[in-house]
Scaffold this active site. Structure first.
Site, PDB file in Angstrom:
ATOM      1  N   THR A  72       0.840  -1.209   0.000  1.00 39.97           N
ATOM      2  CA  THR A  72       0.000   0.000   0.000  1.00 39.97           C
ATOM      3  C   THR A  72       0.871   1.254   0.000  1.00 39.97           C
ATOM      4  O   THR A  72       0.637   2.190  -0.777  1.00 39.97           O
ATOM      5  CB  THR A  72      -0.945  -0.013   1.223  1.00 39.97           C
ATOM      6  N   GLN A 177       1.144  -9.130  -6.285  1.00 40.79           N
ATOM      7  CA  GLN A 177       0.727 -10.535  -6.421  1.00 40.79           C
ATOM      8  C   GLN A 177       1.627 -11.318  -7.374  1.00 40.79           C
ATOM      9  O   GLN A 177       1.606 -12.545  -7.368  1.00 40.79           O
ATOM     10  CB  GLN A 177      -0.726 -10.613  -6.923  1.00 40.79           C
ATOM     11  N   SER A 197       5.568  -6.502  -1.960  1.00 40.12           N
ATOM     12  CA  SER A 197       5.225  -6.613  -0.539  1.00 40.12           C
ATOM     13  C   SER A 197       5.668  -7.967   0.008  1.00 40.12           C
ATOM     14  O   SER A 197       5.370  -9.004  -0.596  1.00 40.12           O
ATOM     15  CB  SER A 197       3.704  -6.465  -0.402  1.00 40.12           C
ATOM     16  N   HIS A 199       4.815  -9.980   2.549  1.00 50.71           N
ATOM     17  CA  HIS A 199       3.967 -11.072   3.063  1.00 50.71           C
ATOM     18  C   HIS A 199       3.230 -11.859   1.985  1.00 50.71           C
ATOM     19  O   HIS A 199       2.574 -12.860   2.281  1.00 50.71           O
ATOM     20  CB  HIS A 199       2.989 -10.550   4.124  1.00 50.71           C
ATOM     21  N   CYS A 323     -15.888  -6.035   1.994  1.00 48.93           N
ATOM     22  CA  CYS A 323     -16.695  -5.375   3.026  1.00 48.93           C
ATOM     23  C   CYS A 323     -16.113  -3.996   3.262  1.00 48.93           C
ATOM     24  O   CYS A 323     -14.935  -3.871   3.566  1.00 48.93           O
ATOM     25  CB  CYS A 323     -16.595  -6.125   4.342  1.00 48.93           C
TER      26      CYS A 323
HETATM   27  C1  PLP Z   1      -2.362  -6.282  -5.839  1.00 50.39           C
HETATM   28  C2  PLP Z   1      -2.142  -5.774  -4.443  1.00 50.39           C
HETATM   29  N1  PLP Z   1      -1.623  -4.553  -4.249  1.00 50.39           N
HETATM   30  C3  PLP Z   1      -1.397  -4.048  -3.038  1.00 50.39           C
HETATM   31  C4  PLP Z   1      -1.694  -4.780  -1.904  1.00 50.39           C
HETATM   32  C5  PLP Z   1      -1.422  -4.184  -0.559  1.00 50.39           C
HETATM   33  O1  PLP Z   1      -0.257  -4.746  -0.008  1.00 50.39           O
HETATM   34  P1  PLP Z   1       0.050  -4.620   1.572  1.00 50.39           P
HETATM   35  O2  PLP Z   1      -0.871  -5.591   2.235  1.00 50.39           O
HETATM   36  O3  PLP Z   1       1.479  -5.021   1.708  1.00 50.39           O
HETATM   37  O4  PLP Z   1      -0.193  -3.211   1.931  1.00 50.39           O
HETATM   38  C6  PLP Z   1      -2.255  -6.061  -2.036  1.00 50.39           C
HETATM   39  C7  PLP Z   1      -2.662  -6.842  -0.841  1.00 50.39           C
HETATM   40  O5  PLP Z   1      -3.624  -7.561  -0.861  1.00 50.39           O
HETATM   41  C8  PLP Z   1      -2.474  -6.569  -3.346  1.00 50.39           C
HETATM   42  O6  PLP Z   1      -2.987  -7.787  -3.536  1.00 50.39           O
END
Ligand code: PLP
Length: 381
Positions: A72, A177, A197, A199, A323
């Protein structure tokens, strides 16, 4: 059999080797890399190496990596940081971006920027000609995701990159992803900014990175002590960064085999479930799809009820519905493919990882059709 985890697009299990590395930086190597003494200097050296290892995974240079708190923040820094520094009032993105990009663009739209939200086809692909046609005189940046988090569509980023490059537009891609599941080469694909990211590929939560090409300038969105070359102030999350680095190193070495295995299981999952379940459809493409993603619509079945039932049968899954403020909305991504609200509410996402086992796939292909049929029975009785 223990609980079957098939929600790896939401988050993944941390690799033991990642945990091992992190532990060192949570105990003995606890220094602040900005400190001038031994404890600080030791960690500073590791931070430099971590930048290189993270850069290697996408063929970037270590000076092009900015560590952040996750996907994010990387998305926000890429988009807001680039448009503040570069001229132009128009942005291009898609209707199927993750909220980290989509809501950022909506915010900018409210604040005077013009944003084109591109449609996608019935499989979620951006049309390259439509992308080209959307470019205006004052287009400054395009943000097109590398792969979609709900339906797994892998976008034609290389072609988009060429067009962006020819038109002097900055290209950002949200690869959160895709990392660890698709080989990415930022130089070859003309990508200027890329978000990742930890995780989502067996690293820790709360840490990520933004690749920012040395050929473009961006401004920080967080100000302070000038860490990360002035682009992201705040004491570095060293255990997280070291875990991210290890996850990148592992992905680079093992991705090829992991992809093959995931693709095989994904295809078994899709084939068997569609075969055994009446009135079921695959959402998203058959080709150019993330190796770990399966997304279905089961006509007449409430997706949320299905997720709850599967949970009680020992399977973690997810729906496409989001949600927000207590109001349940159909997935914006599924609606963009042309599904109606009812179909979008009848969806199920199963996402696997390199840790998924054959017997878990077999069990899931037995249970999902049974639960779908029992929910349909309950609805009609
Ligand atoms: C395509 C995509 N972008 C951004 C994010 C956000 O990543 P983070 O959870 O590290 O903020 C996600 C998380 O689900 C995601 O799937």
């Amino acid at each position: 059999m223990s609980y079957i985890y098939l929600d790896d697009a939401a988050t993944t299990r941390v690799d033991e080797r990642v945990k091992e590395v992190m532990n060192k930086f949570l105990s003995d190597k606890f220094g602040n890399p900005s400190s001038p003494h031994k404890k600080g200097k030791e960690v500073k050296k590791h931070l430099k190496k971590a930048r290189k290892e993270t850069a290697n995974l996408i063929n970037a240079h270590r000076d092009e990596i900015i560590f952040t708190s996750g996907g994010t923040e990387s998305d926000n820094l890429a988009i807001k940081g680039a448009i503040r520094e570069n001229e132009g009032n128009h942005l291009i993105t898609t209707k199927i971006e993750h909220p980290a990009v989509y809501e950022t663009c909506k915010f900018l739209e409210k604040n005077g920027y013009e944003v084109t939200f591109l449609d996608v086809d019935e499989d979620g692909f951006v049309n390259v000609d439509e992308f080209q046609s959307a470019i205006k005189e004052d287009t400054v940046l395009a943000s097109i995701m590398y792969a979609n988090n709900e339906i797994g569509t892998i976008e034609p980023i290389k072609e988009i990159g060429e067009i962006a490059n020819d038109n002097d537009i900055i290209l950002h891609t949200d690869a959160v992803q895709a990392i660890g599941k698709v080989p990415i080469d930022v130089k070859n694909e003309n990508i200027d900014l890329l978000s990742l990211s930890g995780h989502k590929f067996h690293g820790p939560k709360g840490v990520g990175a933004l690749y920012a090409s040395s050929e473009i300038n961006i401004q920080p969105i967080i100000h302070g002590g000038g860490h990360e070359d002035g682009l992201r102030s705040g004491t570095e999350n060293i255990p997280g960064i070291m875990g991210l680095k290890k996850a990148c190193e592992i992905a680079q070495k093992e991705m090829k085999n992991d992809i093959e295995k995931m693709e095989k299981y994904r295809d078994e999952l899709i084939g068997e479930i569609l075969d055994k379940t009446e009135k079921s459809y695959l959402n998203g493409p058959k080709e150019d799809r993330l190796p770990n993603n399966a997304n279905f619509t089961f006509e007449g079945v409430d997706g949320d009820a299905l997720v709850l039932q599967l949970d009680s049968h020992g399977i973690a899954s997810s729906t496409g519905s989001a949600c927000s403020t207590k109001e349940v909305k159909p997935s914006r991504v599924l609606l963009s493919l042309g599904l109606n609200e009812e179909q979008a509410f009848s969806s199920l996402r199963l996402t696997l990882s390199k840790f998924t086992e054959e017997k878990e796939i077999e069990k899931t292909t037995e249970i999902v059709p049974e639960v779908v049929s029992s929910l349909r029975g309950m609805m009609s009785s």
